[in-house]
Design an enzyme around this catalytic site. Sequence first.
Site, PDB file in Angstrom:
ATOM      1  N   GLY A 129       0.905  -1.217  -0.141  1.00  0.00           N
ATOM      2  CA  GLY A 129       0.041  -0.062  -0.023  1.00  0.00           C
ATOM      3  C   GLY A 129       0.958   1.294   0.012  1.00  0.00           C
ATOM      4  O   GLY A 129       1.945   1.191   0.076  1.00  0.00           O
ATOM      5  N   SER A 130       0.304   2.358   0.082  1.00  0.00           N
ATOM      6  CA  SER A 130       0.703   3.555  -0.213  1.00  0.00           C
ATOM      7  C   SER A 130       1.741   4.152   1.033  1.00  0.00           C
ATOM      8  O   SER A 130       2.995   4.430   1.030  1.00  0.00           O
ATOM      9  CB  SER A 130       0.112   4.697  -0.653  1.00  0.00           C
ATOM     10  OG  SER A 130      -1.123   4.746   0.624  1.00  0.00           O
ATOM     11  N   THR A 131       1.013   3.711   2.224  1.00  0.00           N
ATOM     12  CA  THR A 131       2.144   3.866   3.422  1.00  0.00           C
ATOM     13  C   THR A 131       3.180   2.978   3.465  1.00  0.00           C
ATOM     14  O   THR A 131       4.253   3.563   3.972  1.00  0.00           O
ATOM     15  CB  THR A 131       1.152   3.952   4.716  1.00  0.00           C
ATOM     16  OG1 THR A 131       0.037   4.783   4.352  1.00  0.00           O
ATOM     17  CG2 THR A 131       1.911   4.415   5.810  1.00  0.00           C
TER      18      THR A 131
ATOM     19  N   ASP B  29       3.380  -2.445   8.338  1.00  0.00           N
ATOM     20  CA  ASP B  29       2.324  -2.449   7.439  1.00  0.00           C
ATOM     21  C   ASP B  29       1.327  -1.409   7.692  1.00  0.00           C
ATOM     22  O   ASP B  29       1.402  -0.875   8.680  1.00  0.00           O
ATOM     23  CB  ASP B  29       1.459  -4.026   7.347  1.00  0.00           C
ATOM     24  CG  ASP B  29       0.845  -4.111   6.107  1.00  0.00           C
ATOM     25  OD1 ASP B  29       1.016  -3.002   5.133  1.00  0.00           O
ATOM     26  OD2 ASP B  29       0.425  -5.265   5.523  1.00  0.00           O
ATOM     27  N   GLY B  30       0.759  -1.115   6.681  1.00  0.00           N
ATOM     28  CA  GLY B  30      -0.336   0.182   6.983  1.00  0.00           C
ATOM     29  C   GLY B  30      -1.779  -0.674   7.317  1.00  0.00           C
ATOM     30  O   GLY B  30      -1.899  -1.850   7.462  1.00  0.00           O
TER      31      GLY B  30
ATOM     32  N   LYS C  18      -7.970  -4.114   6.583  1.00  0.00           N
ATOM     33  CA  LYS C  18      -6.890  -4.099   5.681  1.00  0.00           C
ATOM     34  C   LYS C  18      -7.456  -4.920   4.424  1.00  0.00           C
ATOM     35  O   LYS C  18      -8.284  -5.702   4.494  1.00  0.00           O
ATOM     36  CB  LYS C  18      -5.492  -4.881   6.122  1.00  0.00           C
ATOM     37  CG  LYS C  18      -5.007  -4.043   7.273  1.00  0.00           C
ATOM     38  CD  LYS C  18      -3.683  -4.831   7.942  1.00  0.00           C
ATOM     39  CE  LYS C  18      -2.769  -5.163   6.584  1.00  0.00           C
ATOM     40  NZ  LYS C  18      -2.489  -4.009   5.655  1.00  0.00           N
TER      41      LYS C  18
ATOM     42  N   GLU D 134      -0.839 -10.535   3.383  1.00  0.00           N
ATOM     43  CA  GLU D 134      -0.724  -9.641   4.716  1.00  0.00           C
ATOM     44  C   GLU D 134      -0.824 -10.174   6.007  1.00  0.00           C
ATOM     45  O   GLU D 134      -0.151  -9.927   7.081  1.00  0.00           O
ATOM     46  CB  GLU D 134      -1.374  -8.253   4.503  1.00  0.00           C
ATOM     47  CG  GLU D 134      -0.899  -7.326   3.579  1.00  0.00           C
ATOM     48  CD  GLU D 134      -1.824  -6.006   3.244  1.00  0.00           C
ATOM     49  OE1 GLU D 134      -1.287  -5.362   2.712  1.00  0.00           O
ATOM     50  OE2 GLU D 134      -3.076  -6.373   3.520  1.00  0.00           O
TER      51      GLU D 134
ATOM     52  N   LYS E 128      -6.839   7.378   9.835  1.00  0.00           N
ATOM     53  CA  LYS E 128      -7.412   5.992   9.675  1.00  0.00           C
ATOM     54  C   LYS E 128      -7.919   5.496  10.717  1.00  0.00           C
ATOM     55  O   LYS E 128      -8.230   4.323  10.821  1.00  0.00           O
ATOM     56  CB  LYS E 128      -6.138   4.982   9.227  1.00  0.00           C
ATOM     57  CG  LYS E 128      -5.468   5.513   7.964  1.00  0.00           C
ATOM     58  CD  LYS E 128      -6.648   5.338   6.743  1.00  0.00           C
ATOM     59  CE  LYS E 128      -5.972   5.617   5.167  1.00  0.00           C
ATOM     60  NZ  LYS E 128      -4.654   5.049   4.993  1.00  0.00           N
TER      61      LYS E 128
END
Length: 262
Positions: free
Chosen positions: A34-36, A89-90, A102, A111, A129
């Site tokens: 993901g982006s984060t 992880d995000g 998620k 994940e 979030k």
Amino acid sequence: MPGELSPIDKAKFVAAKRACDYVEDGMRVGLGTGSTAAWLVRCLGEMVREEGLKIRGVPTSTRTAELAREVGIEVISLDEAKWLDVTIDGADEFDGDLNLIKGGGGALLQEKIVATASDQMVVIADVGKEVGQLGAFPLPIEVIPFGWQTTRALVEETLISMDVLGRDVTLRMNGEVPFFTDEGNHILDLHLNRIGNARQLAMVLNQMPGVVENGLFIDICDAVIIGYGDGRVEVRDINEGTVSTDKLDFLESDNLFTDLLD
């Protein structure tokens, strides 16, 4: 450069940068998707190149694996690693008990496998979030393609007896065709609005034929690092029962992350 980032990207950047403190030389590290999580991989790559950090990364998707190799992180499989020191992880949502939703990126199965094969799981996220109760973000579930419409009907029927506000279930698409996960499965997104009993829902969903895994991460996350647009970071450790705050400064000359800008 970080000084030119939007507030949301600054928040992701500082959370990722702070998470690097959990990584030590010689560790086996689960790398999220993901982006984060991409910010984290870039930060760790910089440490590998500039500081000689030696780690082995277990990516949770082909996208993350490609990025990790690109920035110089040694990539191995979970079978090779067998067990991980930490996974970072995000999350699409997290609540006060550090339960998560998620799977917005479609990698929830890998994940969850990687996170549960780790001594600890650390989540990095921007402050947006955090929710009082899970469910505003659509809950993804991974289903096998065979009979997916029957599986969807079973899920819709089951949701009637669950403590949720919405029951709309949609097939995730990739343009004009269904989205496929790395394992060749589909994603059904459950638009629930509010989940009253996340633990019960997770158990019920995983008992359904055709459902491979759901995006509810219950009692898996050990700490969450929350980033803010002004450079502040807050670390909540659920095992230690501690909350700490810090602030990271942005270097105007640092242009390492410009290629991550939208």
